[in-house]
Design an enzyme around this catalytic site. Structure first.
Site, PDB file in Angstrom:
ATOM      1  N   CYS A   1      -6.484   0.142  12.353  1.00  0.00           N
ATOM      2  CA  CYS A   1      -7.718  -0.388  11.761  1.00  0.00           C
ATOM      3  C   CYS A   1      -8.669  -0.964  12.798  1.00  0.00           C
ATOM      4  O   CYS A   1      -9.822  -1.226  12.508  1.00  0.00           O
ATOM      5  CB  CYS A   1      -7.382  -1.461  10.728  1.00  0.00           C
TER       6      CYS A   1
ATOM      7  N   HIS B   1       0.334   4.356   1.045  1.00  0.00           N
ATOM      8  CA  HIS B   1       0.339   5.330   2.145  1.00  0.00           C
ATOM      9  C   HIS B   1       1.228   4.930   3.315  1.00  0.00           C
ATOM     10  O   HIS B   1       1.424   5.714   4.240  1.00  0.00           O
ATOM     11  CB  HIS B   1      -1.090   5.622   2.612  1.00  0.00           C
TER      12      HIS B   1
ATOM     13  N   SER C   1       0.837  -1.200   0.000  1.00  0.00           N
ATOM     14  CA  SER C   1       0.000   0.000   0.000  1.00  0.00           C
ATOM     15  C   SER C   1       0.867   1.244   0.000  1.00  0.00           C
ATOM     16  O   SER C   1       1.855   1.322   0.746  1.00  0.00           O
ATOM     17  CB  SER C   1      -0.900  -0.013   1.240  1.00  0.00           C
TER      18      SER C   1
END
Length: 389
Positions: free
Chosen positions: A326, A202, A200
């Site tokens: 998360c 980011h 990913s």
């Protein structure tokens, strides 16, 4: 008040050079890369250049890189895609108890809704998977093994290459969630012996909303998003061109500074860990003491809640976390920490500090000055703590 950001494992700021590379593709070069006219082809050229850059960094072919919306989609794509593509061969998946929820939940879905059998492997007290446990778990019905490269909470780096060799010997596809390691550790997909790899942007100073799934040539994966013919019919949806361009630039920057960043962050990480353990009694390091990410320091401090420490530090300008971003709203203790044998009480008293490109020596000094004061104050209010500091 000075702000100190030590939650780089949750997300990173977009590097100014990445933002600069992205900007023209919001306004000037805004074409859809699926369009045949000049606007579209200009966008496609930039996208394919980013694909080539990322593939080169991973030691992969450009055709093996599929762009996605991020790590969660990539993990779902790998796990469900292989499960659906190979279900005639078997219905057994092997993973570990410390995976990110973006791996655990797709496995649970396949188990509950599609009749797959999922073996969850244990880890040792440092969070390491034993490759022998992987070998013993493989059956003639096993279609996929998924083991994360490095844990997002405790930073432990897994013996991925060894597990990959075992998987290859047995003819089983091997996937790794490398969201925490792409751009932070030096490796190629051949070094790791993986068939699929998720990442990913980011997490390495690129934009949110873009990721990738590396799919080794010849690996059978069923698409899970249906629509247009994008990504060689493997992942439908209009391409996020600015995001993909930013991803490519972020990887380019990571490649240039990788080795020095490892040296610098490892030194600051060790200073932080050693300082905390020296200043605070009944504190412990979580994760492997050596085989860990250069930027990760996860500690448990007994008799107080991690949330209380986090909020107190936040009021003093220091940002860290109590686990994965998360699942930070959950009141349950981290499944990773309970998996390595911590009691619920000790697991609840944990903090994760994750350092990054803009972390300074002074930041670490400030944390080492402030954290013991926070702990002393909170422990003074704890009916369980009987110590003297």
């Amino acid at each position: 008040m000075k702000k100190i950001y030590l939650d780089y494992a949750a997300t990173t700021p977009v590097d100014p050079a990445v933002l600069k590379a992205m900007e023209p593709y919001f306004t000037e070069h805004f074409g859809n890369p699926s369009s045949l006219h000049a606007f579209g082809q200009q966008a496609r050229s930039a996208m394919e250049s980013a694909r080539e850059s990322i593939a080169s960094f991973l030691g992969a072919k450009p055709s093996e890189i599929v762009f996605t919306s991020g790590g969660t989609e990539s993990n779902n794509f790998a796990i469900k895609g292989v499960a659906y593509a190979r279900r005639k061969k078997g219905n057994h998946i092997i993973t570990t108890g410390i995976e990110h929820h973006a791996v655990i939940e797709p496995c649970h879905f396949l188990e509950k809704e599609e009749g797959f059998a999922v073996t969850i492997l244990p880890v040792d007290k440092d969070g390491l998977v034993d490759p022998d446990d992987v070998k013993k778990a493989i059956t003639d019905k096993t279609v996929l093994i998924s083991v994360m490269h490095a844990n997002n909470e405790i930073g432990t780096i897994q013996p991925i290459a060894e597990i990959g060799r075992i998987a290859r010997e047995r003819g089983v596809y091997f996937h790794t969630d490398a969201v925490q390691t792409l751009g932070h550790l030096p490796y190629s997909v051949d070094d790791l012996n993986v068939d699929l790899l998720s990442a990913s942007a980011h997490k390495l100073y690129g934009p949110k909303g873009v990721g990738l799934l590396y799919i080794r040539q010849g690996t059978r994966v069923t698409p899970i998003i249906h629509g247009g013919d994008q990504e060689n019919k493997r992942r439908a949806s209009t391409h996020n061109v600015p995001g993909i361009v930013g991803f490519g630039k972020a990887v380019e920057l990571a490649k240039a500074g990788l080795r020095q960043e490892i040296v610098d962050l490892s030194r600051l990480r060790d200073k932080l860990i050693n300082g905390i353990l020296a200043a605070i009694d009944q504190a412990r390091l979580n994760g492997h003491p050596v085989k860990r990410l250069p930027n990760n320091a996860n500690v448990s401090i007994e008799y107080i809640e991690g949330e209380g420490m986090l909020l107190s530090l936040d009021l003093m300008g220091i940002a860290c976390s109590t686990g994965s971003a998360c699942s930070s709203s959950s009141l349950e203790p981290s499944h990773v920490l309970t998996c390595i044998g911590l009691t619920h009480e000790v697991a609840h008293g944990s903090l994760r500090f994750s350092l990054g490109r803009y972390t300074t020596e002074q930041d670490i000094d400030d944390v080492l000055e402030i954290l013991p004061q926070v702990v002393k104050k909170l422990r003074a209010m704890s009916p369980l703590y009987m110590g003297g500091s």
